[in-house]
Design an enzyme around this catalytic site. Structure first.
Site, mmCIF file in Angstrom:
data_model
loop_
_atom_site.group_PDB
_atom_site.id
_atom_site.type_symbol
_atom_site.label_atom_id
_atom_site.label_comp_id
_atom_site.label_asym_id
_atom_site.label_seq_id
_atom_site.Cartn_x
_atom_site.Cartn_y
_atom_site.Cartn_z
ATOM 1 N N LYS A 59 0.829 -1.207 0.000
ATOM 2 C CA LYS A 59 0.000 0.000 0.000
ATOM 3 C C LYS A 59 0.865 1.260 0.000
ATOM 4 C CE LYS A 59 -3.746 -2.553 2.118
ATOM 5 N NZ LYS A 59 -4.314 -3.079 3.369
ATOM 6 N N GLN A 81 -4.451 -1.785 9.745
ATOM 7 C CA GLN A 81 -4.263 -3.100 9.141
ATOM 8 C C GLN A 81 -4.741 -4.169 10.114
ATOM 9 O OE1 GLN A 81 -3.089 -3.803 5.959
ATOM 10 N NE2 GLN A 81 -3.764 -5.867 6.476
ATOM 11 N N ASP A 136 -10.969 3.375 4.553
ATOM 12 C CA ASP A 136 -11.090 1.928 4.376
ATOM 13 C C ASP A 136 -12.532 1.467 4.581
ATOM 14 O OD1 ASP A 136 -9.922 -0.514 3.706
ATOM 15 O OD2 ASP A 136 -9.452 -1.037 5.774
#
Length: 285
Positions: free
Chosen positions: A55, A99, A122
Site C-alpha cells: 500500500k 491493518q 477503508d
C-alpha cells in the site's frame, strides 16, 4: 458454452490509480499539501507487513504521502485507540488505515471506531456502514467498492438480478450485499450455517464468494452465464471458487490473484484523495 471472460482487476486498478495520481497532483498544486494516508500496524505478521508495504508503494505511485505507525504486538486496546485518536485529530493526516488482524487481545471494533468518519478511507466504521446502507455520501468498504467498480467496468447492471453473497464479514460480505441491494439486486446472504448452500448458489445471477474457504464453491453450482466474483484469498493463490470448473459455466469471472485484490488498494487510494479534497475544501478535482 465458451469459457468465461476474465474480469481484469489489475488493469482496471492501474487505470484508477493513474486517475487518482492526476487528481492528487492537482490537489497538491492547488493547496501545497499532498494527500496523506496513515497506516497503523500492530505486531509483525508477515502477511500484514507485506500488505502495508504494498500500500505504501502504491501511495508513492499515486503521489500520496504515507505515514506508517508500527506498534508492538503487546499493544493494548487503549494504546491503539489513543494512537488512532491522535491521527484522527492530526490535520496533516487525511486517511487512516488500521491493518487487520490486530491480535486477539485487542478490541478491534473499538479501534475501528476511533477513526474519524471523515478519515475512514477503508470504510470500516459504523458510520461508513450506515452511509453505505442508506445510500448517503461517505466512504465505502474498499473491497466491496472495488467489486462494484468491476461490475460497472464490465457492463453488469445488478438491477433485477439475484445476487448471492457467501460470507457475512463486517467489511466485505455485509457491505457488498448492501451495495448490491442499493443497485436494485435481490440479495441473499449465505454463511457457514446456510442449509444447502449449493441450491442457493445455483439460483444466482451474481455470485460473490467472500468466506475464506478454498474452493468452497464448485463449478457445478454456478448457473450458466452467471457472473462470479471471487473475493477469497487462501494459501497457494487459491480463491473461494474452484476456478477451473467455474470458468466453464460463468459468463464473467475474477481470477485469483489479479481480480478483486488490486481493486481494494485502488479504492483505498481513490478515497484517500477524496478525503483530502474534502478536508482541504477543494471540490471539483
Amino acid at each position: 458454452m465458451s469459457q468465461a471472460r476474465l474480469m481484469d482487476g489489475t488493469a482496471l486498478a492501474r487505470r484508477i490509480i493513474g486517475e487518482t495520481g492526476d487528481r492528487a497532483a492537482g490537489l497538491t498544486e492547488r493547496t501545497g499539501t499532498a494527500p496523506c494516508l496513515a497506516t497503523v500496524l500492530v505486531g509483525e505478521d508477515p502477511a500484514s507487513v507485506t500488505y502495508v508495504r504494498m500500500k505504501q508503494n502504491r501511495c508513492r505511485t499515486a503521489g500520496i504521502a504515507s505515514r506508517h505507525v508500527a506498534l508492538p504486538a503487546a499493544t493494548t486496546t487503549g494504546e491503539l485507540v489513543g494512537t488512532i485518536e491522535e491521527l484522527s485529530a492530526d490535520p496533516g493526516v487525511h486517511g487512516i488505515l488500521l491493518q487487520h488482524p490486530v491480535g486477539d487481545h485487542i478490541d478491534e471494533r473499538a479501534a475501528f471506531e476511533a477513526i474519524a468518519s471523515g478519515k475512514d478511507v477503508d470504510g470500516v466504521t459504523f458510520a461508513s456502514f450506515a452511509t453505505m446502507s442508506f445510500g448517503l455520501p461517505g466512504f465505502v468498504s474498499c473491497t466491496p467498492g472495488g467489486i462494484m467498480r468491476l461490475l460497472d467496468a464490465y457492463g453488469v447492471d445488478p438491477a433485477g438480478k439475484r445476487a448471492v453473497v457467501v460470507g457475512r464479514s463486517a467489511i466485505l460480505g455485509k457491505p457488498v450485499g448492501m451495495l448490491l441491494l442499493a443497485r436494485d439486486a435481490t440479495v441473499t446472504y449465505c454463511h457457514s450455517r446456510t442449509r444447502d448452500l449449493s441450491a442457493a448458489v445455483r439460483e444466482a445471477d451474481i455470485v460473490v464468494a467472500a468466506v475464506g474457504r478454498p474452493r468452497l464453491i464448485g463449478g457445478q453450482d454456478i448457473k450458466p452465464g452467471a457472473v462470479v466474483i471471487d473475493a477469497g484469498y487462501n494459501a497457494g493463490n487459491v480463491g473461494d471458487v474452484d476456478f477451473d470448473s467455474a470458468v466453464e459455466r460463468a459468463s464473467l469471472i475474477t481470477p485469483v490473484p489479479g481480480g478483486v485484490g488490486p481493486m481494494t488498494i485502488a479504492m483505498l487510494l481513490e478515497q484517500t484523495v477524496e478525503a483530502a479534497a474534502r478536508q482541504l475544501g477543494v471540490a471539483g478535482l
